[in-house]
Design an enzyme around this catalytic site. Structure first.
Site, PDB file in Angstrom:
ATOM      1  N   ASN A  25     -47.203  78.989  11.716  1.00 24.14           N
ATOM      2  CA  ASN A  25     -45.950  79.438  12.349  1.00 24.14           C
ATOM      3  C   ASN A  25     -45.374  80.701  11.711  1.00 24.14           C
ATOM      4  O   ASN A  25     -44.186  80.961  11.791  1.00 24.14           O
ATOM      5  CB  ASN A  25     -44.936  78.285  12.391  1.00 24.14           C
ATOM      6  CG  ASN A  25     -44.630  77.718  11.019  1.00 24.14           C
ATOM      7  OD1 ASN A  25     -45.079  78.255  10.016  1.00 24.14           O
ATOM      8  ND2 ASN A  25     -43.835  76.659  10.985  1.00 24.14           N
ATOM      9  N   HIS A  81     -41.745  81.663   6.713  1.00 23.66           N
ATOM     10  CA  HIS A  81     -40.974  80.623   6.014  1.00 23.66           C
ATOM     11  C   HIS A  81     -39.588  81.173   5.720  1.00 23.66           C
ATOM     12  O   HIS A  81     -39.431  82.371   5.471  1.00 23.66           O
ATOM     13  CB  HIS A  81     -41.642  80.262   4.684  1.00 23.66           C
ATOM     14  CG  HIS A  81     -40.754  79.448   3.781  1.00 23.66           C
ATOM     15  ND1 HIS A  81     -40.674  78.083   3.876  1.00 23.66           N
ATOM     16  CD2 HIS A  81     -39.864  79.830   2.818  1.00 23.66           C
ATOM     17  CE1 HIS A  81     -39.771  77.645   2.983  1.00 23.66           C
ATOM     18  NE2 HIS A  81     -39.273  78.689   2.333  1.00 23.66           N
ATOM     19  N   TYR A 124     -44.067  73.817  -2.351  1.00 30.47           N
ATOM     20  CA  TYR A 124     -43.746  72.837  -1.302  1.00 30.47           C
ATOM     21  C   TYR A 124     -43.617  71.420  -1.863  1.00 30.47           C
ATOM     22  O   TYR A 124     -43.870  70.447  -1.145  1.00 30.47           O
ATOM     23  CB  TYR A 124     -44.806  72.881  -0.204  1.00 30.47           C
ATOM     24  CG  TYR A 124     -44.560  73.931   0.862  1.00 30.47           C
ATOM     25  CD1 TYR A 124     -43.364  73.959   1.597  1.00 30.47           C
ATOM     26  CD2 TYR A 124     -45.528  74.885   1.175  1.00 30.47           C
ATOM     27  CE1 TYR A 124     -43.148  74.904   2.591  1.00 30.47           C
ATOM     28  CE2 TYR A 124     -45.319  75.840   2.166  1.00 30.47           C
ATOM     29  CZ  TYR A 124     -44.122  75.840   2.869  1.00 30.47           C
ATOM     30  OH  TYR A 124     -43.908  76.766   3.857  1.00 30.47           O
ATOM     31  N   GLU A 141     -36.396  78.758  -4.578  1.00 35.45           N
ATOM     32  CA  GLU A 141     -37.529  79.492  -4.015  1.00 35.45           C
ATOM     33  C   GLU A 141     -37.566  80.948  -4.491  1.00 35.45           C
ATOM     34  O   GLU A 141     -38.638  81.505  -4.746  1.00 35.45           O
ATOM     35  CB  GLU A 141     -37.473  79.419  -2.488  1.00 35.45           C
ATOM     36  CG  GLU A 141     -37.739  77.996  -1.990  1.00 35.45           C
ATOM     37  CD  GLU A 141     -37.636  77.856  -0.482  1.00 35.45           C
ATOM     38  OE1 GLU A 141     -37.297  78.834   0.211  1.00 35.45           O
ATOM     39  OE2 GLU A 141     -37.913  76.743   0.012  1.00 35.45           O
ATOM     40  N   LYS A 150     -46.247  84.496   6.178  1.00 29.84           N
ATOM     41  CA  LYS A 150     -47.334  83.593   5.780  1.00 29.84           C
ATOM     42  C   LYS A 150     -48.711  84.221   5.997  1.00 29.84           C
ATOM     43  O   LYS A 150     -48.846  85.213   6.736  1.00 29.84           O
ATOM     44  CB  LYS A 150     -47.209  82.281   6.566  1.00 29.84           C
ATOM     45  CG  LYS A 150     -45.962  81.449   6.217  1.00 29.84           C
ATOM     46  CD  LYS A 150     -45.982  80.102   6.967  1.00 29.84           C
ATOM     47  CE  LYS A 150     -44.802  79.223   6.637  1.00 29.84           C
ATOM     48  NZ  LYS A 150     -44.890  77.888   7.296  1.00 29.84           N
TER      49      LYS A 150
HETATM   50  P1  IDP Z   1     -39.692  74.796   8.145  1.00 30.81           P
HETATM   51  O1  IDP Z   1     -40.803  75.715   7.716  1.00 30.81           O
HETATM   52  O2  IDP Z   1     -39.203  75.099   9.527  1.00 30.81           O
HETATM   53  O3  IDP Z   1     -38.570  74.724   7.134  1.00 30.81           O
HETATM   54  P2  IDP Z   1     -40.541  72.194   7.144  1.00 30.81           P
HETATM   55  O4  IDP Z   1     -40.193  70.889   7.772  1.00 30.81           O
HETATM   56  O5  IDP Z   1     -39.850  72.572   5.857  1.00 30.81           O
HETATM   57  O6  IDP Z   1     -40.320  73.333   8.252  1.00 30.81           O
HETATM   58  O7  IDP Z   1     -42.111  72.195   6.922  1.00 30.81           O
HETATM   59  C1  IDP Z   1     -42.724  73.177   6.125  1.00 30.81           C
HETATM   60  C2  IDP Z   1     -43.971  73.677   6.843  1.00 30.81           C
HETATM   61  O8  IDP Z   1     -44.894  72.606   6.962  1.00 30.81           O
HETATM   62  C3  IDP Z   1     -43.712  74.148   8.287  1.00 30.81           C
HETATM   63  O9  IDP Z   1     -43.314  75.485   8.378  1.00 30.81           O
HETATM   64  C4  IDP Z   1     -45.067  73.916   8.915  1.00 30.81           C
HETATM   65  O10 IDP Z   1     -45.942  75.008   8.621  1.00 30.81           O
HETATM   66  C5  IDP Z   1     -45.575  72.679   8.209  1.00 30.81           C
HETATM   67  N1  IDP Z   1     -45.262  71.455   8.991  1.00 30.81           N
HETATM   68  C6  IDP Z   1     -44.054  70.896   9.171  1.00 30.81           C
HETATM   69  N2  IDP Z   1     -44.127  69.769   9.931  1.00 30.81           N
HETATM   70  C7  IDP Z   1     -45.432  69.631  10.233  1.00 30.81           C
HETATM   71  C8  IDP Z   1     -46.168  68.653  10.996  1.00 30.81           C
HETATM   72  O11 IDP Z   1     -45.629  67.689  11.563  1.00 30.81           O
HETATM   73  N3  IDP Z   1     -47.530  68.845  11.074  1.00 30.81           N
HETATM   74  C9  IDP Z   1     -48.155  69.895  10.459  1.00 30.81           C
HETATM   75  N4  IDP Z   1     -47.501  70.833   9.747  1.00 30.81           N
HETATM   76  C10 IDP Z   1     -46.164  70.699   9.623  1.00 30.81           C
HETATM   77 MG    MG Z   2     -38.527  74.011   5.185  1.00 23.65          MG
END
Ligand code: IDP
Ligand code: MG
Length: 139
Positions: free
Chosen positions: A113, A116, A50, A127, A10
């Site tokens: 984080n 992805h 997304y 994707e 990212k």
């Molecule tokens: P993942 O990346 O572990 O699959 P997802 O639930 O698919 O997690 O969420 C996509 C991205 O959205 C996450 O990697 C994170 O950057 C962001 N995200 C997920 N949940 C939250 C939240 O509660 N607050 C802010 N950002 C979030």
């Molecule tokens: Mg995800």
């Protein structure tokens, strides 16, 4: 079963010069890199990627962040690649991610984080197709 998954380094990781460190981990875990490129998404391209999260409260911030700088996208291939890659990444929130995972070591917070990964074979197919043409996946 040998399968493919999409990985994204990212924009936060790319701007912090972590690209090489993260690619090294994919290789050390035995993934074959089938395709790789650096791209910068527009806001609407980030929204399309997304789309499943469109109704979530963080959707606007997430897509601003993903469109905020260049990222590196890769197709990783290997045995049980979707799950093995998720295990290597760690939990979504870096503080909850297991020691030694990419997110635990390099993630800042839940919105930054660093990586992805596709969460199923079905999402991997969508994707990979979002970023790579058939021509780019021929080896
Ligand atoms: P993942 O990346 O572990 O699959 P997802 O639930 O698919 O997690 O969420 C996509 C991205 O959205 C996450 O990697 C994170 O950057 C962001 N995200 C997920 N949940 C939250 C939240 O509660 N607050 C802010 N950002 C979030
Ligand atoms: Mg995800």
């Amino acid at each position: 079963m040998v399968e493919r998954t999409l990985a994204i380094i990212k924009p936060d990781a790319v701007s912090r010069n972590l690209t090489g460190e993260i690619i090294k981990r994919y290789e050390q875990q035995g993934f074959a890199i089938r395709a790789m490129k650096k791209v910068r998404l527009t806001k609407s391209q980030a929204e399309g990627f997304y789309d499943v999260h469109r109704a979530r409260p963080f959707f606007g911030r997430l897509t601003d962040f993903m469109a905020g700088g260049p990222m590196v996208v890769l197709v990783l291939e290997g045995e049980d690649a979707v799950k093995r890659h998720r295990d290597l990444m760690g939990a979504t929130h870096p503080k909850e991610a297991a020691p030694g995972t990419i997110r635990r070591e390099f993630g800042t917070d839940i919105e930054h984080n660093v990586v992805h990964g596709s969460d199923s074979r079905e999402s991997a197919q969508f994707e990979i197709g979002y970023f790579f043409s058939t021509l780019e996946l021929q080896f």
